[in-house]
Design a protein around this motif. Sequence first.
Motif, PDB file in Angstrom:
ATOM      1  N   LEU A  39      -7.242 -19.186  86.138  1.00 34.03           N
ATOM      2  CA  LEU A  39      -8.249 -19.912  85.391  1.00 34.03           C
ATOM      3  C   LEU A  39      -9.283 -18.943  84.851  1.00 34.03           C
ATOM      4  O   LEU A  39      -9.684 -18.002  85.538  1.00 34.03           O
ATOM      5  CB  LEU A  39      -8.945 -20.941  86.294  1.00 34.03           C
ATOM      6  CG  LEU A  39     -10.151 -21.625  85.625  1.00 34.03           C
ATOM      7  CD1 LEU A  39     -10.068 -23.126  85.739  1.00 34.03           C
ATOM      8  CD2 LEU A  39     -11.453 -21.115  86.228  1.00 34.03           C
ATOM      9  N   THR A  40      -9.668 -19.161  83.617  1.00 29.26           N
ATOM     10  CA  THR A  40     -10.768 -18.369  83.071  1.00 29.26           C
ATOM     11  C   THR A  40     -11.432 -19.111  81.925  1.00 29.26           C
ATOM     12  O   THR A  40     -10.855 -20.047  81.373  1.00 29.26           O
ATOM     13  CB  THR A  40     -10.296 -16.956  82.651  1.00 29.26           C
ATOM     14  OG1 THR A  40     -11.417 -16.181  82.271  1.00 29.26           O
ATOM     15  CG2 THR A  40      -9.310 -17.007  81.516  1.00 29.26           C
ATOM     16  N   GLY A  41     -12.652 -18.715  81.624  1.00 30.90           N
ATOM     17  CA  GLY A  41     -13.368 -19.443  80.582  1.00 30.90           C
ATOM     18  C   GLY A  41     -14.393 -18.575  79.886  1.00 30.90           C
ATOM     19  O   GLY A  41     -14.651 -17.438  80.276  1.00 30.90           O
ATOM     20  N   ASP A  42     -14.948 -19.116  78.818  1.00 34.81           N
ATOM     21  CA  ASP A  42     -15.989 -18.429  78.058  1.00 34.81           C
ATOM     22  C   ASP A  42     -17.142 -19.386  77.805  1.00 34.81           C
ATOM     23  O   ASP A  42     -16.927 -20.571  77.582  1.00 34.81           O
ATOM     24  CB  ASP A  42     -15.447 -18.003  76.678  1.00 34.81           C
ATOM     25  CG  ASP A  42     -14.292 -17.032  76.797  1.00 34.81           C
ATOM     26  OD1 ASP A  42     -14.545 -15.884  77.185  1.00 34.81           O
ATOM     27  OD2 ASP A  42     -13.140 -17.425  76.528  1.00 34.81           O
ATOM     28  N   ARG A  43     -18.338 -18.824  77.780  1.00 37.41           N
ATOM     29  CA  ARG A  43     -19.480 -19.624  77.312  1.00 37.41           C
ATOM     30  C   ARG A  43     -19.390 -19.691  75.797  1.00 37.41           C
ATOM     31  O   ARG A  43     -19.374 -18.640  75.141  1.00 37.41           O
ATOM     32  CB  ARG A  43     -20.788 -18.910  77.642  1.00 37.41           C
ATOM     33  CG  ARG A  43     -21.084 -18.838  79.100  1.00 37.41           C
ATOM     34  CD  ARG A  43     -22.458 -18.196  79.270  1.00 37.41           C
ATOM     35  NE  ARG A  43     -22.624 -17.763  80.641  1.00 37.41           N
ATOM     36  CZ  ARG A  43     -23.708 -17.148  81.094  1.00 37.41           C
ATOM     37  NH1 ARG A  43     -24.712 -16.890  80.275  1.00 37.41           N
ATOM     38  NH2 ARG A  43     -23.792 -16.796  82.348  1.00 37.41           N
ATOM     39  N   PHE A  95     -10.926 -22.471  79.587  1.00 38.95           N
ATOM     40  CA  PHE A  95     -11.864 -23.526  79.205  1.00 38.95           C
ATOM     41  C   PHE A  95     -13.134 -23.007  78.564  1.00 38.95           C
ATOM     42  O   PHE A  95     -13.524 -21.856  78.702  1.00 38.95           O
ATOM     43  CB  PHE A  95     -12.177 -24.413  80.403  1.00 38.95           C
ATOM     44  CG  PHE A  95     -13.097 -23.804  81.402  1.00 38.95           C
ATOM     45  CD1 PHE A  95     -12.655 -22.829  82.271  1.00 38.95           C
ATOM     46  CD2 PHE A  95     -14.421 -24.206  81.461  1.00 38.95           C
ATOM     47  CE1 PHE A  95     -13.519 -22.259  83.196  1.00 38.95           C
ATOM     48  CE2 PHE A  95     -15.289 -23.651  82.385  1.00 38.95           C
ATOM     49  CZ  PHE A  95     -14.831 -22.683  83.250  1.00 38.95           C
ATOM     50  N   GLN A 140     -22.218 -24.498  81.197  1.00 39.19           N
ATOM     51  CA  GLN A 140     -22.850 -23.249  81.616  1.00 39.19           C
ATOM     52  C   GLN A 140     -23.688 -22.675  80.466  1.00 39.19           C
ATOM     53  O   GLN A 140     -24.774 -22.163  80.684  1.00 39.19           O
ATOM     54  CB  GLN A 140     -21.805 -22.238  82.089  1.00 39.19           C
ATOM     55  CG  GLN A 140     -22.448 -21.044  82.742  1.00 39.19           C
ATOM     56  CD  GLN A 140     -21.445 -20.065  83.333  1.00 39.19           C
ATOM     57  OE1 GLN A 140     -21.325 -18.957  82.854  1.00 39.19           O
ATOM     58  NE2 GLN A 140     -20.752 -20.456  84.383  1.00 39.19           N
ATOM     59  N   GLN A 162     -19.825 -22.572  88.693  1.00 39.64           N
ATOM     60  CA  GLN A 162     -18.655 -21.739  88.385  1.00 39.64           C
ATOM     61  C   GLN A 162     -17.653 -21.768  89.545  1.00 39.64           C
ATOM     62  O   GLN A 162     -16.435 -21.766  89.326  1.00 39.64           O
ATOM     63  CB  GLN A 162     -19.112 -20.300  88.085  1.00 39.64           C
ATOM     64  CG  GLN A 162     -17.998 -19.443  87.540  1.00 39.64           C
ATOM     65  CD  GLN A 162     -18.498 -18.257  86.710  1.00 39.64           C
ATOM     66  OE1 GLN A 162     -19.606 -18.280  86.160  1.00 39.64           O
ATOM     67  NE2 GLN A 162     -17.699 -17.228  86.594  1.00 39.64           N
ATOM     68  N   ASP A 170     -15.738 -24.833  89.017  1.00 39.27           N
ATOM     69  CA  ASP A 170     -14.735 -24.648  87.956  1.00 39.27           C
ATOM     70  C   ASP A 170     -13.461 -24.035  88.533  1.00 39.27           C
ATOM     71  O   ASP A 170     -12.341 -24.443  88.208  1.00 39.27           O
ATOM     72  CB  ASP A 170     -15.227 -23.665  86.879  1.00 39.27           C
ATOM     73  CG  ASP A 170     -16.514 -24.088  86.186  1.00 39.27           C
ATOM     74  OD1 ASP A 170     -16.799 -25.292  86.168  1.00 39.27           O
ATOM     75  OD2 ASP A 170     -17.226 -23.200  85.665  1.00 39.27           O
ATOM     76  N   ILE A 171     -13.667 -23.019  89.347  1.00 37.79           N
ATOM     77  CA  ILE A 171     -12.521 -22.249  89.843  1.00 37.79           C
ATOM     78  C   ILE A 171     -11.745 -23.033  90.898  1.00 37.79           C
ATOM     79  O   ILE A 171     -10.516 -23.134  90.839  1.00 37.79           O
ATOM     80  CB  ILE A 171     -13.006 -20.891  90.409  1.00 37.79           C
ATOM     81  CG1 ILE A 171     -13.599 -20.029  89.281  1.00 37.79           C
ATOM     82  CG2 ILE A 171     -11.877 -20.152  91.128  1.00 37.79           C
ATOM     83  CD1 ILE A 171     -14.350 -18.783  89.749  1.00 37.79           C
ATOM     84  N   VAL A 196     -11.627 -11.776  84.613  1.00 34.91           N
ATOM     85  CA  VAL A 196     -12.988 -11.785  84.050  1.00 34.91           C
ATOM     86  C   VAL A 196     -13.490 -10.348  83.882  1.00 34.91           C
ATOM     87  O   VAL A 196     -12.882  -9.413  84.385  1.00 34.91           O
ATOM     88  CB  VAL A 196     -13.981 -12.536  84.979  1.00 34.91           C
ATOM     89  CG1 VAL A 196     -13.897 -14.031  84.805  1.00 34.91           C
ATOM     90  CG2 VAL A 196     -13.766 -12.142  86.439  1.00 34.91           C
TER      91      VAL A 196
END
Length: 342
Positions: free
Chosen positions: A8-12, A43, A48, A138, A141-142, A152
């Motif tokens: 899983l990873t995401g960006d603002r 995502f 955030q 966060q 989220d994870i 990340v």
Amino acid sequence: MTSKEIILTGDRPTGKLHIGHYVGSLRNRVLLQNQGKYDLFVFLADQQALTDHAKEPQKIIESVGEVALDYLAAGLDPSKSTIFIQSQIPELAELSMYFMNLVSLARLERNPTVKTEISQKGFGESIPAGFLVYPVSQAADITAFKANLVPVGNDQKPMIEQTREIVRSFNNAYNTDVLVEPEGIYPDNEAAGRLPGLDGNAKMSKSLNNGIYLSDDIDTLQKKVMSMYTDPNHIRVEDPGQVEGNMVFHYLDVFGNADDAQKIADMKEQYSAGGLGDVKTKRYLLEVLDRELGPIRERRLEYAKDMGQVYQMLKDGSEKAQAVAANTLDEVKDAMGLNYFK
Ligand code: TRP
């Protein structure tokens, strides 16, 4: 049973993605996705982003669509990966509530990345509470997706560490093993970790106006490459030039493939000895960059023609993600004994 590892990873979403984001993380996510060995969740962390943009949501909202386009253009594929929007999964906020009781205020204030951000953002005496607790959100989220692996940047190490502490604390407090302790995956070299700006500044960023965006058209790309910082003392073609600190060569090293390696090495030699002009090195970089960015740009234009379809993709992804998060939340509440009506 062989269950796939979960990434899983995401960006603002605070603006369109630039090629620093691309080489630093996005390109690698696409590779991981296409290996077929992992379940990938990616995502848009709009909640955030709102922790320090509460009164200007418009920029965040617009960026959600732009970053989604960048994702699709770079090759994230909704038939292989789950792409979703954080705010559309209320389970994440609920999970954060329970986690917040397991984290002390002192621990939140010790997080080095949060500390740096607080001083950079100039909150003064009014740090938003939501900002201070974003590492807890966060962690939600994870853990909601039981992610094993979280790719990340190095600045996110403290978040992974805090997540691991929360997992241990939760599993220990409620005598359970529902939550999974994640591992971070970090960039393996500095060059890929952070691409400097066109002007040689250590950071590529919108505010410094020194970036190349995945959405830039070919003319913009050309102008930007031609304006890049090289060696200020390399005035005439015959002059010996500096390769070290020359952004054209730095970018060639990052974007060149194995077949380019010999030519890049030869050019560096000639440049250092004198006799190779900046225009030639820049033309070559333009060619190398466009080989990779050209197809991304084309796909982005295609997807942008139908934003309805892009939002439908995000909606489908969010529904899929919500089902997973709801399942974990259910297990969490069971573990805590909050299952009055069962
Ligand atoms: N904090 C991350 C960033 O600024 C974004 C993020 C939010 C994230 N939640 C996450 C990354 C969960 C990985 C996993 O880039």
